[in-house]
Design an enzyme around this catalytic site. Structure first.
Site, PDB file in Angstrom:
ATOM      1  N   ASP A   1     -88.044  10.378  14.648  1.00  0.00           N
ATOM      2  CA  ASP A   1     -88.453  10.203  16.035  1.00  0.00           C
ATOM      3  C   ASP A   1     -89.087  11.516  16.480  1.00  0.00           C
ATOM      4  O   ASP A   1     -88.419  12.556  16.492  1.00  0.00           O
ATOM      5  CB  ASP A   1     -87.244   9.889  16.933  1.00  0.00           C
TER       6      ASP A   1
ATOM      7  N   ASP B   1     -84.200  -4.480  17.421  1.00  0.00           N
ATOM      8  CA  ASP B   1     -83.073  -3.611  17.785  1.00  0.00           C
ATOM      9  C   ASP B   1     -81.880  -4.521  18.002  1.00  0.00           C
ATOM     10  O   ASP B   1     -81.964  -5.462  18.801  1.00  0.00           O
ATOM     11  CB  ASP B   1     -83.372  -2.857  19.091  1.00  0.00           C
TER      12      ASP B   1
END
Lengths: 262, 232
Positions: free
Chosen positions: A132, A13
């Site tokens: 997600d 990330d």
């Protein structure tokens, strides 16, 4: 017969040129330099590197492009980049900077056409649909099938969409995604293992390769994800914190009959 | 030590992602040039044709900028030419992906979709079985494709040998069936192939891919490989 190896993908990330990691998309902690970390992972046996740009500002987005360039020069394995891709131009900028594949999440829900546009332009192998998914207990989604149901969440897990994750995965495949990156929001950052029921349901429905994401911390978790039908397993914290090396996980998978690149 | 820097021209066709190929060149110290000028591609010492995307639009791009003729000239003159993924497929006769669109036709074979029930595209690292005389070593190569050439070079050899003295060799991999991971053309008496068609991506295949690229360009071992050799 397939000689294809199961892949291990460390995910970085990135924010402001650094690697960060949080729990359930919150509480971000600095985890190092992206190019250095990517190089270390390649040496450990990573099969691919995933970058997730979590910038919220335009300024940070520009930094992210520079990060992609630096990581591309540092590694000689595939590089996928996701986060904030809203248009074909966004995707093209990342590909030009050195991404080999791009993953689209919220934008695909808002405008599913983007998947077909990217696929037409760059080929299906270039397009990852990132989903997600969150387990829902109440019958918020009427699929009529009973059993467990997962809802697609967007905007980094903040917005519920009312979409059934399994049906959405298969719609993404039909629209031109070449792979599904499937993250369990319930498991992400918890270290309790992938949501294997979710993986199995999506892998069966999608007909394209699925990358398992969210929750892996122990070698058995990686194995379970692959047995559930994933072609690749993604993890972040467990590698960043030096809890396990990719080599170690691969050794465990091989011992348990999985084909891996060693 | 190399006597001088090798130069290589990459045909910019609009669809291919060139950053990875450029990064490979940077790592190996090869001077790479991206160009839309067919003359530059025709004249360069080495020319890889990368390719991602679909067969039809990519062939149309090649023809629009006249790159097809430059590649053909290289092939006929035996100048080193590499086709990567879709770049390999475009050098074949035609593809199921775009019926009716002629390929460059250097290899008289058809490109077809993978048969069998495995998920497509094939995405990831597959195990290479080098054919006799292939420039490939056994190891793992990175693939990202739904279409492939299934026939082996022996078939092509028979049809081709009348036009040009030399031999085709190839390497294989398995994905629900045996397919061609590489097709290579060695002119008579040459130790290196003038044509190297890779269904995989050497630029994304780690040290194995870099070593292959170095061999194709007649370069020595990389510094990482030298360290490995010494450590043995």
């Amino acid at each position: 017969m397939s000689g294809l190896a199961k892949r291990i993908i460390p995910c970085l990330d990135i924010l402001g040129g650094r690697v960060v990691k949080g729990v359930n998309f919150k509480n971000l902690v600095d985890s190092g330099d992206p190019a250095e970390l990517a190089r270390r992972y390649e040496a450990e046996g990573a099969d691919e590197i995933a970058l997730l740009d979590i910038s919220a500002t335009l300024e940070d987005r520009k930094t992210a492009l520079e990060t992609v360039r630096r990581v591309r020069l540092a590694v000689s394995i595939p590089l996928s980049v996701g986060g904030g891709i809203r248009t074909v131009d966004d995707g093209e900028r990342l590909l030009n900077a050195g991404a080999d594949r791009v993953s689209v999440n919220s934008a695909a829900v808002r405008n599913p056409e983007i998947l077909s546009l990217l696929a037409e332009r760059f080929g299906v192998q270039c397009v990852i649909a990132a989903i997600d998914a969150k387990s829902v207990t109440a019958p918020q989604i009427a699929d009529g099938k009973g059993g467990r149901v997962w809802e697609v969440m967007i905007d980094a897990g903040k917005t519920a969409t009312g979409l059934d994750a399994v049906a959405w995965a298969s719609a993404c495949a039909n629209r031109g995604a070449g792979e599904i990156l499937l993250t369990s929001i319930d498991r992400d950052g918890t270290g309790t293992g992938y949501d294997c029921a979710l993986l199995e349901a999506v892998a069966k429905a999608a007909g394209i390769p699925v990358i398992a994401s969210g929750g892996a911390s122990r070698p058995e978790h990686f194995l379970e994800g692959l047995i559930a039908g994933a072609q690749a397993v993604l993890a972040a914290g467990v590698f960043h914190r030096h809890e396990r090396t990719i080599e170690e996980i691969k050794g465990y998978l091989k011992k348990n009959g999985m084909e891996v690149r060693l | 030590m190399e006597a001088r820097t090798k130069t290589l021209a990459i045909a910019a066709t609009g669809t291919a992602n060139l950053a990875s190929v450029l990064a490979l060149c940077a790592r190996t110290g090869v001077e790479a040039l991206i160009t839309t000028d067919p003359a530059v591609v025709a004249e360069a010492e080495y020319a890889p044709l990368p390719g991602v995307g679909a067969f039809g639009p990519a062939m149309a791009n090649l023809r629009t900028c006249g790159m097809d003729m430059a590649l053909k000239a290289r092939w006929l003159q035996g100048k080193p030419l590499m086709g990567i993924c879709l770049g390999m497929q475009m050098m074949c006769q035609e593809s199921e992906e775009a019926p009716g669109v002629p390929g460059l036709g250097f290899i008289p074979l058809r490109v077809q979709k993978f048969r069998g029930s495995l998920p497509l595209p094939q995405l990831g690292w597959n195990s290479i079985v080098p054919g006799n005389g292939s420039i490939l070593e056994s190891g793992w190569a990175y693939f990202a494709n739904s279409f492939r050439v299934a026939e082996m070079p022996a078939t092509a050899q028979a049809e081709f040998s009348a036009a040009k003295p030399g031999r085709f060799v190839g390497s294989q991999a398995q994905y629900g069936e045996t397919f061609a991971a590489s097709i290579e053309f060695f002119p008579e008496g040459s130790a290196l192939p003038t044509l190297l068609l890779c269904q995989f991506h050497p630029e994304l295949s780690g040290n194995w891919g870099e070593a292959l690229f170095r061999r194709w360009m007649g370069l020595g071992l990389s510094s990482a490989q030298q360290r490995q050799e010494k450590a043995r």
